[in-house]
Write an enzyme that holds these catalytic residues in place. Structure first.
Site, PDB file in Angstrom:
ATOM      1  CB  CYS A  68      -8.056 -28.866  11.472  1.00 63.59           C
ATOM      2  SG  CYS A  68      -8.812 -27.278  11.913  1.00 63.59           S
ATOM      3  CG  ASP A 124      -5.605  -5.561   2.227  1.00 66.26           C
ATOM      4  OD1 ASP A 124      -6.350  -4.822   1.547  1.00 66.26           O
ATOM      5  OD2 ASP A 124      -5.108  -5.211   3.309  1.00 66.26           O
ATOM      6  CG  HIS A 167      -8.210 -22.882  11.464  1.00 68.57           C
ATOM      7  ND1 HIS A 167      -8.666 -24.035  10.852  1.00 68.57           N
ATOM      8  CD2 HIS A 167      -9.299 -22.078  11.609  1.00 68.57           C
ATOM      9  CE1 HIS A 167      -9.971 -23.939  10.653  1.00 68.57           C
ATOM     10  NE2 HIS A 167     -10.373 -22.767  11.102  1.00 68.57           N
ATOM     11  CG  ASP A 211      -0.234   0.084   2.498  1.00 67.84           C
ATOM     12  OD1 ASP A 211       1.000   0.279   2.491  1.00 67.84           O
ATOM     13  OD2 ASP A 211      -0.883  -0.034   3.546  1.00 67.84           O
ATOM     14  CB  CYS A 270      -5.415 -26.271   8.120  1.00 63.18           C
ATOM     15  SG  CYS A 270      -5.768 -26.026   9.878  1.00 63.18           S
ATOM     16  CB  CYS A 312     -10.437 -27.453   8.625  1.00 61.53           C
ATOM     17  SG  CYS A 312      -8.991 -26.488   8.138  1.00 61.53           S
TER      18      CYS A 312
END
Lengths: 371, 371
Positions: free
Chosen positions: B307, B264, B333, B91, B304, B302
């Site tokens: 998890c 974002d 996560h 930015d 991930c 999930c």
């Protein structure tokens, strides 16, 4: 027998070997990272494996208070709870409880203490400490011991040492699990006669391993080494020897030199969170301005993840900005550095070059960290 | 041209596509995790790659103040400094500088502001913001914009919007790098007439991409969506569209529905450090007592790392004990959850099932987090 040590190489008192456990082997000499609350601070188990860690230590006192044994039991034990399937050694809580000072009261039966978290009152007996560790399911467990502060009078140290022996006997009587090895802890403060008496009595009781406790608590290093010179030669050759609370490179090397196999300490992980990293020459404080534009890795000889991918300048930036990744990188490096260091010591013993390694270390090393 | 968008599938205004950049492709719609200080808090670049992140955002204002452009220049740019070789969007610092309130003073030339770190005085012009980003070497850069708070009067919003357009023109004149794509930022607050005017004028200047700024700053979500309904249809089809500062699942889905490609927000990483995790139904606060003995993963659906290997009870324990690994697991996560979520949206658009996906989401979703 839950564990079995094979000493494969010796140089004078220094030894290299392998401790076989049902959850995997520990190549010795070895340093155990500390996971006080069921996690080695900032590290995942996978990262510890990448580093080459074969055993970690966790703290009975802390886990008993939080999250408590009910939850760990429900999870199926500490290994499953924290997702680490290699060996775990747990201490008994003795050191923590006796560090509480006025918050605890000792009797022959055990210790009453107040939680540092919420002030609640609890009671640990030798039997209770074993029972909690039975629930945790750690592979090597420790009996409750009576630790005195440094300095302590001979009389006080003698009483605590004798109680430690009686408690070790009670712990041994109470402990029934074949899967967990209950070590003994040698106490006796900085008094050679007490260290000798304690060692002889505990060895007579035949434990599967021996810890040397109550050292590295403020006494001069020379005093600690002198106590090892008295204690270690009295320990059986075929049992692991564990020096509690030692984790600086110089003391690890000297400990091995005096016949110790395994060590633990919060030092490498704690100083990492204090911006200090271990290098061959000693320590660097990465917050120092001199590293602001330093594009070299922490240690040019190091092959760890942090040193392969990041500059001192970047890690310093992260630490100054209070970024978690900064603490991850310094922690990773320090644990990797110590694992490498222990591997080098082991190789030197195996290759009969320990004397040279020892001499070169002291020629290079520039003193201890300010902690 | 540094970047090129190909829209491969559309459903009404929603689009799926691919933004090609010299540092790799971004499959859209996509969410960009925020690495404010040159690090996505608690995550290594390797973990971001495992999660499937293809682009991150970093903040010019923060990096300019600390560690400063000299150090990043010496490191060879932000990518090398932080060990991330995929695309980075930076930015301009406009949002941060204008958020400083009384600590900044705006003129046509630029903004004078005081550092939130040490109170030192600095000056950002549109040219300076581009120059700093040229040194950072980010792949997509943003022009300095004049952001007004919510609510703001029409007159004030108009002035800021017109200045934003003039500053965009100056930025475009100043920016010479072929390797970095300078987007424009549509301002205009919550006034439809200003949004329309700003969009038309910026589009006439032909930028390689367009951001919608000044939203998600406190206005009702309906207002934000209304502004998108006015702005997005005026943007060219063949250029990426970026909605700044949006990261809750509901707003991401609605943003895509209204034609946005990339987003974002600090939300997923920030709430993670506040013990909040994203699940299909909304959010869980893992510090709540109800999870103390909950041996299920955060989200049973999930896949991930958190998890697959840890229970809610364990992560809760870590969070209560202020352990860094707790923050690592919740952050991992949440970023994985949002990446999966965006992938599912993308697939729904590609498979022509977006309408059903959209309906099912709203039937399941239970409201916004308390931040």
């Amino acid at each position: 027998m839950a564990i079995k040590l094979t000493v494969t190489h010796k140089h004078k008192r220094a030894r290299a070997g392998e401790i076989k456990t049902p959850r995997g082997s520990i190549h010795t000499p070895a340093f155990m990272p500390v996971g006080t609350q069921g996690t080695v601070k900032a590290m995942t188990p996978e990262e510890l494996e990448q580093i080459g860690v074969e055993i970690i230590l966790s703290n009975t006192y802390h886990l008993y208070l939080r999250p408590g044994t009910d939850i760990i039991k429900k999870a199926g034990g500490l290994h499953r709870f924290m997702h680490w399937d290699r060996p775990i050694l747990t201490d008994s809580g003795g050191f923590q409880v006796f560090s509480l000072g006025p918050l605890r009261k000792v009797s022959e039966e055990g210790v009453t203490f107040r939680s540092h978290i919420d002030g609640s009152t609890h009671f640990f007996s030798p039997e209770k400490a074993v029972e909690v560790q039975n629930i945790l399911g750690s592979d090597i467990i420790m009996p409750l011991d009576h630790v005195v502060p440094y300095p302590a009078a001979h009389r006080e140290t003698l009483d605590a040492m004798e109680r430690t022996i009686r408690w070790a006997a009670r712990s041994k009587d109470f402990h029934r699990s074949e899967e967990q090895a209950l070590f003994a802890i040698v106490q006796g403060g900085t008094y050679g006669d007490l260290r000798e008496k304690c060692t002889r009595e505990l060895v007579a009781m035949d434990f599967p391993g021996y810890a040397v406790g109550g050292l590295s608590v403020g006494e001069p290093k020379e005093t600690m080494y002198a106590m090892l010179d008295i204690t270690v030669p009295l320990l059986p050759e075929d049992k692991p020897r564990y020096l509690m609370g030692v984790g600086s490179a110089d003391s690890l090397l000297e400990g091995v030199n005096k016949g110790i196999d395994i060590f633990d300490c919060v030092l490498p992980t704690r100083i990492a969170r204090n911006s200090r990293v271990m290098v061959s020459e000693g320590y660097l404080n990465l917050r120092n301005a001199e590293y602001a534009q330093d594009m070299r890795p922490i240690d040019q000889e190091c092959s760890c993840y942090a040193c392969q991918n990041y500059s001192r300048a970047y890690i310093r930036h992260l630490l100054k900005a209070n970024e978690i990744v900064g603490l991850r990188l310094t922690t990773y490096h320090n644990l990797f550095f110590l694992r490498e260091f222990m591997t080098k010591i082991r190789q030197a013993i195996m290759e009969n070059t320990f004397e040279r390694f020892y001499g070169e270390f002291w020629a290079r090393f520039n003193g201890a960290p300010e902690l």
